[in-house]
Design a protein around this motif. Structure first.
Motif, short mmCIF file in Angstrom:
data_model
loop_
_atom_site.label_atom_id
_atom_site.label_comp_id
_atom_site.label_asym_id
_atom_site.label_seq_id
_atom_site.Cartn_x
_atom_site.Cartn_y
_atom_site.Cartn_z
N GLY A 35 -25.88 28.91 10.36
CA GLY A 35 -26.06 28.36 10.75
C GLY A 35 -26.73 27.90 11.74
O GLY A 35 -28.64 28.06 11.90
N MET A 36 -26.75 29.05 12.73
CA MET A 36 -28.13 28.67 13.81
C MET A 36 -29.53 29.60 13.34
O MET A 36 -30.50 29.50 13.78
CB MET A 36 -26.82 29.41 14.53
N THR A 37 -29.17 31.10 12.15
CA THR A 37 -30.12 31.30 12.06
C THR A 37 -30.91 30.91 11.44
O THR A 37 -31.80 31.00 11.63
CB THR A 37 -29.00 32.96 11.42
N GLU A 38 -30.40 29.58 10.62
CA GLU A 38 -31.56 28.86 9.11
C GLU A 38 -31.67 27.76 10.51
O GLU A 38 -33.54 26.94 10.07
CB GLU A 38 -30.41 28.23 8.41
N LEU A 39 -31.47 27.48 11.58
CA LEU A 39 -31.18 26.50 12.28
C LEU A 39 -33.02 27.24 13.05
O LEU A 39 -34.34 26.49 13.19
CB LEU A 39 -30.77 26.34 12.95
N GLY A 40 -33.01 28.23 13.37
CA GLY A 40 -34.00 29.17 14.38
C GLY A 40 -35.11 29.08 13.44
O GLY A 40 -36.02 29.47 13.83
N ARG A 41 -35.03 29.65 12.22
CA ARG A 41 -35.72 29.92 11.29
C ARG A 41 -36.65 28.42 10.50
O ARG A 41 -38.24 28.50 11.17
CB ARG A 41 -35.14 30.26 10.00
N GLY A 86 -29.20 31.43 22.49
CA GLY A 86 -30.64 31.92 22.51
C GLY A 86 -30.88 32.80 21.57
O GLY A 86 -31.24 32.66 20.33
N LEU A 87 -29.69 33.93 22.05
CA LEU A 87 -29.82 35.23 20.96
C LEU A 87 -29.25 34.25 19.26
O LEU A 87 -29.99 34.90 17.87
CB LEU A 87 -29.25 36.36 21.12
N ALA A 88 -28.23 33.69 19.06
CA ALA A 88 -28.29 33.19 18.22
C ALA A 88 -29.24 31.63 17.16
O ALA A 88 -29.47 32.37 16.12
CB ALA A 88 -27.38 31.58 18.41
N LEU A 89 -30.27 31.93 17.62
CA LEU A 89 -31.54 31.69 17.17
C LEU A 89 -32.77 32.77 16.42
O LEU A 89 -33.87 32.06 15.57
CB LEU A 89 -32.47 30.53 17.71
N LEU A 90 -32.20 33.41 17.26
CA LEU A 90 -33.43 34.51 17.96
C LEU A 90 -33.63 35.37 16.16
O LEU A 90 -35.09 35.76 15.88
CB LEU A 90 -33.24 35.11 18.25
N CYS A 93 -36.14 33.02 13.60
CA CYS A 93 -36.80 32.07 14.48
C CYS A 93 -38.11 34.01 14.66
O CYS A 93 -39.32 34.23 13.95
CB CYS A 93 -37.58 31.84 15.38
N GLN A 94 -37.52 34.97 14.26
CA GLN A 94 -38.22 36.61 15.11
C GLN A 94 -39.23 36.36 13.87
O GLN A 94 -40.24 37.74 13.69
CB GLN A 94 -37.21 37.94 14.82
N PRO A 95 -37.99 36.64 12.08
CA PRO A 95 -39.18 37.59 11.12
C PRO A 95 -40.41 36.11 10.74
O PRO A 95 -41.23 36.71 9.68
CB PRO A 95 -38.14 37.36 9.73
N ILE A 102 -40.87 40.06 22.41
CA ILE A 102 -39.69 39.47 23.28
C ILE A 102 -39.60 39.48 24.05
O ILE A 102 -38.82 40.78 24.55
CB ILE A 102 -38.64 39.82 21.79
N TYR A 103 -39.24 38.39 25.19
CA TYR A 103 -38.90 38.70 26.91
C TYR A 103 -37.69 38.11 26.83
O TYR A 103 -37.41 36.96 26.44
CB TYR A 103 -39.40 38.70 27.21
N HIS A 104 -36.74 39.07 27.30
CA HIS A 104 -35.20 38.21 27.79
C HIS A 104 -34.94 37.75 29.06
O HIS A 104 -35.17 38.34 29.79
CB HIS A 104 -33.71 38.21 27.04
N LEU A 105 -34.38 36.57 29.04
CA LEU A 105 -33.77 35.60 30.46
C LEU A 105 -32.83 35.00 29.89
O LEU A 105 -32.52 35.10 28.96
CB LEU A 105 -34.73 34.49 30.45
N GLY A 106 -31.81 35.80 30.62
CA GLY A 106 -30.45 35.63 30.94
C GLY A 106 -30.26 34.39 31.90
O GLY A 106 -30.56 34.76 33.52
N PHE A 107 -29.30 33.67 31.81
CA PHE A 107 -28.87 32.28 32.61
C PHE A 107 -27.45 32.14 32.31
O PHE A 107 -26.86 31.90 32.04
CB PHE A 107 -29.40 31.58 32.68
N ALA A 108 -26.60 32.53 33.50
CA ALA A 108 -25.54 31.67 33.70
C ALA A 108 -25.28 30.56 34.47
O ALA A 108 -25.69 30.25 35.17
CB ALA A 108 -24.51 33.26 34.31
#
Length: 219
Positions: A35-41, A86-90, A93-95, A102-108
């Motif tokens: 579902g998250m992949t589809e929403l990202g798309r 954010g990886l869940a949407l990537l 959107c990437q295709p 692609i530049y990753h940022l990680g926050f906790a």
């Protein structure tokens, strides 16, 4: 001219469907990821509709020469997923942006102060100010993480007017912060929810997107 934050709540039936799927607490992790992949798309499709730089040219068909429009590869495009959710949407959107860096940022998030702490930063020291930036972030809740992300990007030369965010759900609190600080932004979302609970989670929201995506918590 005074800039104003633009928030687009997309009404596409597939966006509504997949939002319902990821909201459901009984959706298993594997289907949640889909579902998250589809929403990202679909959110990316909407976000880049009038945003990608193009150039005009011609092509020769088997019958005649004809005008043609191409993506302008001279203008850089970058995707900045905010880890880890954010990886869940990537994957969606990437295709649609195969030439993007692609530049990753990680926050906790500190669960007591609700303030974000950056633990990974793969941004270059300087970005071309023409760069189109797409930020996949499933939830804009308190606004702390997305504001910290924008601060890192603007320090490296990006133009907020060329930046777009895709988010599954947003809280008014985050949108207000972004409007005050970065009014040139555009946000594409499936829904603006009611607000936040005492723990800073979006209500009704969809739970912890990272845990539900990767099967590491109760969701």
């Amino acid at each position: 001219m005074t800039l104003q934050l633009r928030v687009y709540v997309k009404e596409h039936p597939l966006i509504k469907h997949w939002l319902a799927v990821v909201r459901d607490q009984d959706t298993p992790s594997s289907i949640f990821r889909s579902g998250m992949t589809e929403l990202g798309r679909w959110l990316t499709y909407e976000a880049i509709r009038d945003w990608l730089p193009t150039r005009e040219g011609t092509v020769q068909t088997p019958l005649a020469e004809t005008p043609a429009t191409f993506i302008d590869a001279e203008i850089p495009i970058a995707i900045v997923p905010i880890l880890r959710a954010g990886l869940a949407l990537l994957d969606g959107c990437q295709p649609l942006l195969p030439l993007a860096s692609i530049y990753h940022l990680g926050f906790a998030r500190d669960e007591e102060t609700l303030e974000p702490h950056c633990y990974l930063n793969k941004l270059p020291e300087q970005l071309d100010p023409r760069t189109r930036i797409l930020i996949p972030e499933p939830m804009l809740a308190t606004g702390g993480t997305i504001v910290a992300t924008m601060a890192e990007l603007t320090r490296r030369g990006i133009n907020p007017d060329f930046t777009r965010i895709i988010a599954v759900v947003c809280a008014p609190q985050a949108l207000q912060k972004l409007s005050n600080l970065y009014p040139g932004l555009s946000i594409y979302t499936a829904m603006i929810d009611e607000g936040l609970n005492e723990h800073g989670f979006i209500v009704p929201g969809l739970g912890d997107a990272g845990d539900r995506t990767f099967g590491t918590g109760l969701g």
